[in-house]
Motif scaffolding. Structure first.
Motif, PDB file in Angstrom:
ATOM      1  N   GLY A 198      -2.163  21.136  38.759  1.00 54.21           N
ATOM      2  CA  GLY A 198      -1.029  21.634  37.990  1.00 54.21           C
ATOM      3  C   GLY A 198      -1.353  21.795  36.515  1.00 54.21           C
ATOM      4  N   GLY A 199      -0.337  22.094  35.711  1.00 54.38           N
ATOM      5  CA  GLY A 199      -0.579  22.333  34.294  1.00 54.38           C
ATOM      6  C   GLY A 199       0.388  21.647  33.358  1.00 54.38           C
ATOM      7  N   PHE A 200       1.332  20.851  33.888  1.00 56.62           N
ATOM      8  CA  PHE A 200       2.289  20.158  33.026  1.00 56.62           C
ATOM      9  C   PHE A 200       1.636  18.950  32.364  1.00 56.62           C
ATOM     10  N   LEU A 201       1.894  18.793  31.080  1.00 56.31           N
ATOM     11  CA  LEU A 201       1.430  17.636  30.319  1.00 56.31           C
ATOM     12  C   LEU A 201       2.618  16.755  29.940  1.00 56.31           C
ATOM     13  N   PRO A 202       2.398  15.441  29.829  1.00 61.18           N
ATOM     14  CA  PRO A 202       3.484  14.553  29.391  1.00 61.18           C
ATOM     15  C   PRO A 202       3.672  14.553  27.870  1.00 61.18           C
ATOM     16  N   THR A 203       2.807  15.276  27.153  1.00 59.77           N
ATOM     17  CA  THR A 203       2.900  15.404  25.695  1.00 59.77           C
ATOM     18  C   THR A 203       2.724  16.874  25.327  1.00 59.77           C
ATOM     19  N   ASN A 204       2.875  17.168  24.058  1.00 57.56           N
ATOM     20  CA  ASN A 204       2.706  18.549  23.624  1.00 57.56           C
ATOM     21  C   ASN A 204       1.256  19.010  23.720  1.00 57.56           C
ATOM     22  N   ASN A 205       0.337  18.103  23.407  1.00 57.42           N
ATOM     23  CA  ASN A 205      -1.080  18.462  23.393  1.00 57.42           C
ATOM     24  C   ASN A 205      -1.902  17.393  24.087  1.00 57.42           C
ATOM     25  N   LEU A 206      -2.946  17.818  24.776  1.00 56.99           N
ATOM     26  CA  LEU A 206      -3.845  16.876  25.436  1.00 56.99           C
ATOM     27  C   LEU A 206      -4.595  16.031  24.408  1.00 56.99           C
ATOM     28  N   SER A 207      -4.737  16.573  23.201  1.00 54.28           N
ATOM     29  CA  SER A 207      -5.419  15.839  22.129  1.00 54.28           C
ATOM     30  C   SER A 207      -4.662  14.569  21.737  1.00 54.28           C
ATOM     31  N   SER A 215       6.222  16.320  36.663  1.00 54.00           N
ATOM     32  CA  SER A 215       4.942  15.997  37.289  1.00 54.00           C
ATOM     33  C   SER A 215       5.089  15.782  38.789  1.00 54.00           C
ATOM     34  N   THR A 216       6.216  15.193  39.194  1.00 48.06           N
ATOM     35  CA  THR A 216       6.485  14.975  40.612  1.00 48.06           C
ATOM     36  C   THR A 216       6.565  16.296  41.365  1.00 48.06           C
ATOM     37  N   ILE A 217       7.184  17.298  40.746  1.00 50.73           N
ATOM     38  CA  ILE A 217       7.286  18.624  41.362  1.00 50.73           C
ATOM     39  C   ILE A 217       5.891  19.182  41.655  1.00 50.73           C
ATOM     40  N   GLN A 218       4.979  19.001  40.705  1.00 54.15           N
ATOM     41  CA  GLN A 218       3.606  19.470  40.921  1.00 54.15           C
ATOM     42  C   GLN A 218       2.966  18.759  42.109  1.00 54.15           C
ATOM     43  N   TRP A 219       3.167  17.449  42.179  1.00 57.40           N
ATOM     44  CA  TRP A 219       2.556  16.654  43.243  1.00 57.40           C
ATOM     45  C   TRP A 219       3.054  17.118  44.615  1.00 57.40           C
ATOM     46  N   VAL A 220       4.364  17.327  44.730  1.00 55.75           N
ATOM     47  CA  VAL A 220       4.935  17.819  45.988  1.00 55.75           C
ATOM     48  C   VAL A 220       4.405  19.215  46.296  1.00 55.75           C
ATOM     49  N   GLY A 221       4.303  20.054  45.266  1.00 57.90           N
ATOM     50  CA  GLY A 221       3.807  21.408  45.471  1.00 57.90           C
ATOM     51  C   GLY A 221       2.369  21.450  45.940  1.00 57.90           C
ATOM     52  N   GLY A 222       1.522  20.566  45.397  1.00 56.19           N
ATOM     53  CA  GLY A 222       0.140  20.494  45.850  1.00 56.19           C
ATOM     54  C   GLY A 222       0.039  20.065  47.298  1.00 56.19           C
ATOM     55  N   LEU A 223       0.867  19.086  47.688  1.00 58.94           N
ATOM     56  CA  LEU A 223       0.879  18.627  49.076  1.00 58.94           C
ATOM     57  C   LEU A 223       1.398  19.727  49.997  1.00 58.94           C
ATOM     58  N   TYR A 224       2.416  20.440  49.564  1.00 61.21           N
ATOM     59  CA  TYR A 224       2.960  21.542  50.363  1.00 61.21           C
ATOM     60  C   TYR A 224       1.900  22.613  50.588  1.00 61.21           C
ATOM     61  N   PHE A 225       1.121  22.905  49.572  1.00 59.79           N
ATOM     62  CA  PHE A 225       0.060  23.916  49.687  1.00 59.79           C
ATOM     63  C   PHE A 225      -0.994  23.492  50.709  1.00 59.79           C
ATOM     64  N   LEU A 226      -1.425  22.237  50.657  1.00 57.98           N
ATOM     65  CA  LEU A 226      -2.434  21.750  51.598  1.00 57.98           C
ATOM     66  C   LEU A 226      -1.900  21.727  53.024  1.00 57.98           C
ATOM     67  N   PHE A 227      -0.654  21.291  53.195  1.00 58.79           N
ATOM     68  CA  PHE A 227      -0.045  21.309  54.526  1.00 58.79           C
ATOM     69  C   PHE A 227       0.058  22.739  55.057  1.00 58.79           C
ATOM     70  N   SER A 228       0.359  23.665  54.162  1.00 56.65           N
ATOM     71  CA  SER A 228       0.513  25.052  54.574  1.00 56.65           C
ATOM     72  C   SER A 228      -0.803  25.658  55.043  1.00 56.65           C
ATOM     73  N   ILE A 229      -1.911  25.214  54.466  1.00 58.95           N
ATOM     74  CA  ILE A 229      -3.221  25.692  54.920  1.00 58.95           C
ATOM     75  C   ILE A 229      -3.436  25.294  56.373  1.00 58.95           C
ATOM     76  N   ILE A 230      -3.108  24.034  56.694  1.00 59.12           N
ATOM     77  CA  ILE A 230      -3.229  23.578  58.084  1.00 59.12           C
ATOM     78  C   ILE A 230      -2.261  24.352  58.974  1.00 59.12           C
ATOM     79  N   TYR A 231      -1.056  24.568  58.492  1.00 60.07           N
ATOM     80  CA  TYR A 231      -0.028  25.268  59.266  1.00 60.07           C
ATOM     81  C   TYR A 231      -0.439  26.711  59.570  1.00 60.07           C
ATOM     82  N   LEU A 232      -1.167  27.330  58.620  1.00 61.08           N
ATOM     83  CA  LEU A 232      -1.584  28.732  58.776  1.00 61.08           C
ATOM     84  C   LEU A 232      -3.057  28.859  59.172  1.00 61.08           C
TER      85      LEU A 232
END
Length: 468
Positions: free
Chosen positions: A213-222, A130-147
């Motif tokens: 992101g799309g990672f879940l902490p369990t097998n199913n959201l249910s 989940s942390t990887i997703q969080w960093v990736g989302g921040l990287y994407f937003l920073f990259s928009i400003i950068y570009l």
């Protein structure tokens, strides 16, 4: 690394080192020692690379737009190498390709996973995903400003009244993004706790939602959402990655309200309400509209979650919602509603101009006083063309890997749009672990291509093929 601004990447290596230490603290606090040493490896590696990148970059007087694009693209290749180390050195005996696939999937906020049963994974490793997703989302937003220079003036005006983005303005907007991104993550975490979702799941889901992101902490959201109240509120929380990261800030803190700060989100609100109303009027007879609402919100925000029930009749509609996507300054992917709408309106006006040549047709966005010019329409059209080419290229490559054409086509859409596979698209049971090396590498490449905005691919190709 000629042309790559490695000092820009050094910030994210530093952030990864901090998050590695937090995972060490989490593992130590809960006595999760099975994979503890792996986070020390990621910490040491990231801090060494981060310091090296920061102090040993040769300062270049003029940075071209190609240099910036190459930097962002390189980040999507290099940063996941460090992020995959806890997977590779874990007790689960993953190959480096599988570990890298998992980290790229998280960093691009896609959510494809090679793990077949999440409940058997160490909790610290689930948090790391989940942390990887969080960093990736921040990287994407920073990259928009950068570009920001490759985008039109209307997008710039939705950030600031200044037309020129100096280095100080970039730092100001980046700092604002970091605070908003972190604050919204905390808010989502608190709301989920009020919904009686356990702390660990709330934290992981907060990281996932804000990053689209799309990672879940369990097998199913249910296994997490048990009643309609939880499902409806969770569906609304998914919209945080659908609207602009600046929407709430501009709504409350901009004193002199200017439509330039809200024009895209206003369109997104009406678009969302129209889609939800259509589904409610025509498809709520099964008394499970809350589940449908979750799939709608999830598809429009490019998260991809759904609950386990038959939605085969809506698979195609959900895929269309995925393709259109959300706001430009959100963490969602997609072609972007405002681009699709602008291109559609401009095309209709062009057709009508032939049948009614004496009439004047204004290319003005509804609810605003903003006009779009011909040069921007050309960019939007190119984006559509590149998407179609990318879609069919990946579909063919996946079909060559002995996947059925329907599965290959659906998976291609989800890959390019960085959306996780689920029952909403008829791919909930897709097995990524047993894919061959060629197929995994294709998915890795196109997950990255989908994240760096399709138009930038043309700029990279142009620079290599048509050098001055």
């Amino acid at each position: 690394m000629s042309g790559i601004r490695i000092r820009y990447l050094s910030f994210f290596f530093g952030l990864i080192s901090i998050l590695s230490l937090l995972n060490v603290a989490f593992s130590s606090q809960l006595n999760l020692y099975l994979n503890l040493n792996t986070y020390y490896i990621s910490f040491i590696s990231s801090i060494i690379i981060g310091v090296t990148f920061y102090y040993f970059e040769k300062i270049k007087s003029k940075v071209t737009i190609f240099d910036k694009i190459l930097t962002v693209f390189s980040g999507y290749l290099i940063l996941p190498i460090i992020l995959c180390l806890p997977f590779y050195f874990s007790i689960y005996d993953l190959t480096f390709l599988n570990a890298y696939f998992e980290s790229v999937s998280g960093f691009t906020s896609t959510g494809f996973t090679i793990f077949e049963n999440i409940k058997y994974i160490d909790q610290s490793l689930i948090l790391w995903r989940s942390t990887i997703q969080w960093v990736g989302g921040l990287y994407f937003l920073f990259s928009i400003i950068y570009l920001i220079d490759i985008y039109d003036e209307n997008f710039k005006k939705s950030l600031t009244n200044y037309l020129s983005f100096s280095s100080s303005e970039v730092l100001k907007q980046s700092f604002k993004i970091f605070l908003l991104y972190s604050g919204l993550t905390l808010f989502i975490f608190i709301v989920l706790n009020f919904l009686s979702v356990r702390y660990f799941n709330s934290l992981n889901l907060a990281f996932t939602i804000i990053s689209s992101g799309g990672f879940l902490p369990t097998n199913n959201l249910s296994d997490i959402l048990k009643n309609d109240t939880q499902i409806v509120i969770f569906s609304l929380l998914l919209l945080f990655s659908y609207f602009s990261i600046f929407f709430i800030y501009n709504l409350f803190f901009i004193r002199k309200k200017n439509i330039n700060f809200f024009y895209e989100d206003v369109h997104l609100i009406f678009y969302y309400l129209i889609i939800v109303s259509i589904f409610f009027i025509f498809f709520s007879y099964q008394n499970d509209f809350s589940k449908i609402l979750l799939s709608i919100s999830s598809s429009m925000s490019n998260v991809g979650f759904s609950l386990n029930f038959d939605q085969s009749n809506f698979n195609f509609i959900y895929l269309i919602l995925v393709i259109i996507g959300g706001s430009f300054f959100s963490t969602s992917s997609g072609l972007r509603l405002i681009k699709v709408y602008s291109l559609f309106k401009y095309s209709i006006n062009q057709i009508l101009s032939f049948s009614r040549p004496k009439n004047i047709f204004m290319n003005k966005l509804i609810f605003t006083k903003i006009n779009f010019d011909f040069s921007e329409i050309n960019k939007y059209f190119l984006t559509i063309i590149i998407f179609v080419i990318s879609l069919f290229t990946l579909t063919i490559l996946l079909s060559l890997s002995q996947l059925e054409f329907e599965s290959a086509f659906k998976l291609s859409i989800l890959t390019i749009m960085n959306t996780v596979n689920s029952s909403a698209y008829g791919l909930s049971d897709f097995d990524f672990n047993n894919l061959n090396i060629f197929t995994k590498n294709c998915l890795i490449l196109f997950m990255i291509i989908g994240r760096i905005e399709l138009l930038t691919i043309l700029i990279i190709i142009k620079n290599f093929l048509f050098k001055d």
